[in-house]
Write a protein that holds these residues in place. Sequence first.
Motif, PDB file in Angstrom:
ATOM      1  N   ARG A 171      -0.747 -13.451   5.740  1.00  0.00           N
ATOM      2  CA  ARG A 171       0.564 -13.811   6.286  1.00  0.00           C
ATOM      3  C   ARG A 171       0.517 -13.912   7.816  1.00  0.00           C
ATOM      4  N   GLY A 172      -0.377 -13.142   8.420  1.00  0.00           N
ATOM      5  CA  GLY A 172      -0.504 -13.170   9.882  1.00  0.00           C
ATOM      6  C   GLY A 172      -0.898 -14.532  10.422  1.00  0.00           C
ATOM      7  N   VAL A 173      -1.446 -15.401   9.574  1.00  0.00           N
ATOM      8  CA  VAL A 173      -1.840 -16.741  10.028  1.00  0.00           C
ATOM      9  C   VAL A 173      -0.595 -17.592  10.331  1.00  0.00           C
ATOM     10  N   ASN A 174       0.487 -17.251   9.636  1.00  0.00           N
ATOM     11  CA  ASN A 174       1.801 -17.776  10.022  1.00  0.00           C
ATOM     12  C   ASN A 174       1.935 -19.301   9.956  1.00  0.00           C
ATOM     13  N   GLY A 175       1.451 -19.908   8.863  1.00  0.00           N
ATOM     14  CA  GLY A 175       1.683 -21.353   8.695  1.00  0.00           C
ATOM     15  C   GLY A 175       0.433 -22.082   8.231  1.00  0.00           C
ATOM     16  N   ALA A 176       0.663 -23.109   7.400  1.00  0.00           N
ATOM     17  CA  ALA A 176      -0.471 -23.882   6.866  1.00  0.00           C
ATOM     18  C   ALA A 176      -1.273 -24.509   7.999  1.00  0.00           C
ATOM     19  N   GLU A 177      -0.567 -24.985   9.027  1.00  0.00           N
ATOM     20  CA  GLU A 177      -1.248 -25.700  10.106  1.00  0.00           C
ATOM     21  C   GLU A 177      -2.185 -24.777  10.887  1.00  0.00           C
ATOM     22  N   ASN A 178      -1.929 -23.441  10.814  1.00  0.00           N
ATOM     23  CA  ASN A 178      -2.768 -22.502  11.578  1.00  0.00           C
ATOM     24  C   ASN A 178      -4.023 -22.083  10.827  1.00  0.00           C
ATOM     25  N   PHE A 179      -4.116 -22.457   9.539  1.00  0.00           N
ATOM     26  CA  PHE A 179      -5.292 -22.030   8.775  1.00  0.00           C
ATOM     27  C   PHE A 179      -6.587 -22.621   9.335  1.00  0.00           C
ATOM     28  N   VAL A 180      -6.463 -23.619  10.196  1.00  0.00           N
ATOM     29  CA  VAL A 180      -7.635 -24.212  10.834  1.00  0.00           C
ATOM     30  C   VAL A 180      -8.407 -23.141  11.632  1.00  0.00           C
ATOM     31  N   VAL A 181      -7.694 -22.133  12.120  1.00  0.00           N
ATOM     32  CA  VAL A 181      -8.334 -21.032  12.862  1.00  0.00           C
ATOM     33  C   VAL A 181      -9.308 -20.282  11.952  1.00  0.00           C
ATOM     34  N   ILE A 182      -8.886 -20.097  10.700  1.00  0.00           N
ATOM     35  CA  ILE A 182      -9.725 -19.417   9.710  1.00  0.00           C
ATOM     36  C   ILE A 182     -10.880 -20.348   9.311  1.00  0.00           C
ATOM     37  N   GLU A 183     -10.547 -21.618   9.053  1.00  0.00           N
ATOM     38  CA  GLU A 183     -11.563 -22.582   8.597  1.00  0.00           C
ATOM     39  C   GLU A 183     -12.669 -22.769   9.630  1.00  0.00           C
ATOM     40  N   ARG A 184     -12.307 -22.746  10.897  1.00  0.00           N
ATOM     41  CA  ARG A 184     -13.328 -22.996  11.936  1.00  0.00           C
ATOM     42  C   ARG A 184     -14.336 -21.854  11.981  1.00  0.00           C
TER      43      ARG A 184
END
Length: 318
Positions: free
Chosen positions: A208-221
């Motif tokens: 939940r801390g990622v706070n949005g689908a668009e922010n999942f790029v941080v995890i993917e990178r």
Amino acid sequence: MGEILVLVDHVDGAVRKPTLELLTLARRIGEPSAVFLGKGADAATETLGRYGAQKVYVVDAAEVDDYLVVPKADALAQIAESASPAAILVPSSADGREIGARVAVRLGSGLITDAVDVVAGENGPETEQSVFAATYQVRAHVTKGTPIITVKPNAATPEEAPATPAVEAVSVTFSAAATGTKIVATAAREKSDRPELTEADIVVSGGRGVNGAENFVVIERVADALGAAVGASRAAVDAGWYPHSHQVGQTGTQVSPQLYIAAGISGAIQHRAGMQTSKTIVAVNKDEDAPIFDLVDYGVVGDLFKVMPQLEEEINKR
Ligand code: FAD
């Protein structure tokens, strides 16, 4: 110990990594023989031999390709009845667990599911399992019949031990129930350059801390920098930020990678149930009291939007 049957998990003859792990574990406790069900045995035999299979039993029958698990259970049980192996190892997939259970009933044997390790013990193979949502680690062995053990992915690192396996074609008499449920369509697997969640050596998950689908790029990178699979907590999945097929936990996928990185995940018991057997656990969370820090090997108290890009940068420098 004697012959150890290993049920092969494959897609049209391409052997999947959990089978290589099972062959490696089987060598610790006896002499591995592979049980190959379906089409593509020729392509698979070389790989199975490379990882130490002394023998490959092949059942190339339409029933095992066209129907759900019963024909596979029939075939494995029949081979076990004639080979009398010292143990049977099966991948802990949904199909594998059902096949293991059906074969155990048929042979009147004890069954252990979701082992994360298998070693030779005084009373046959001894396993390690994590039970009650990973609250306890249990060592167990089967006390009745041929031990049947389903093993979670990543329980061992596949090691080559080249052998030239003897190939035996087996003709199976299927039970009346074998053709009870026919496969009418198979959905194609999601195409991705990333490794599969259950097979990956490294998993990087966001919550939940990622706070949005668009922010999942941080995890993917970070995942891509490490050659890792991407996971997600149920909160992130329920919010529609990442597909359900990536959910890690009690009602998602259970993973046991060498390294699990949890970013913005609190560490609820249902999430832990899916990742607690990971070999090394790292968490990034801005709340120093987050329960996830109770189980980590390394914890970073901080904002994931600062920490994850720095982590990615450092990894890419190496
Ligand atoms: P939260 O618990 O809300 O935690 C979010 C965390 O992010 C917090 O710790 C917060 O401090 C941190 N954070 C916020 N912003 C930042 C930031 N910028 N940087 C760093 N950290 C930050 N859950 C699963 O995951 N998998 C399951 O399979 C599952 N099955 C369930 C089955 C049942 C029957 C039930 C009842 C629940 C199940 N759950 C499952 C849900 C589970 O109980 C939790 O609700 C869920 O895991 C919480 O997800 P989360 O950790 O992402 O969210």
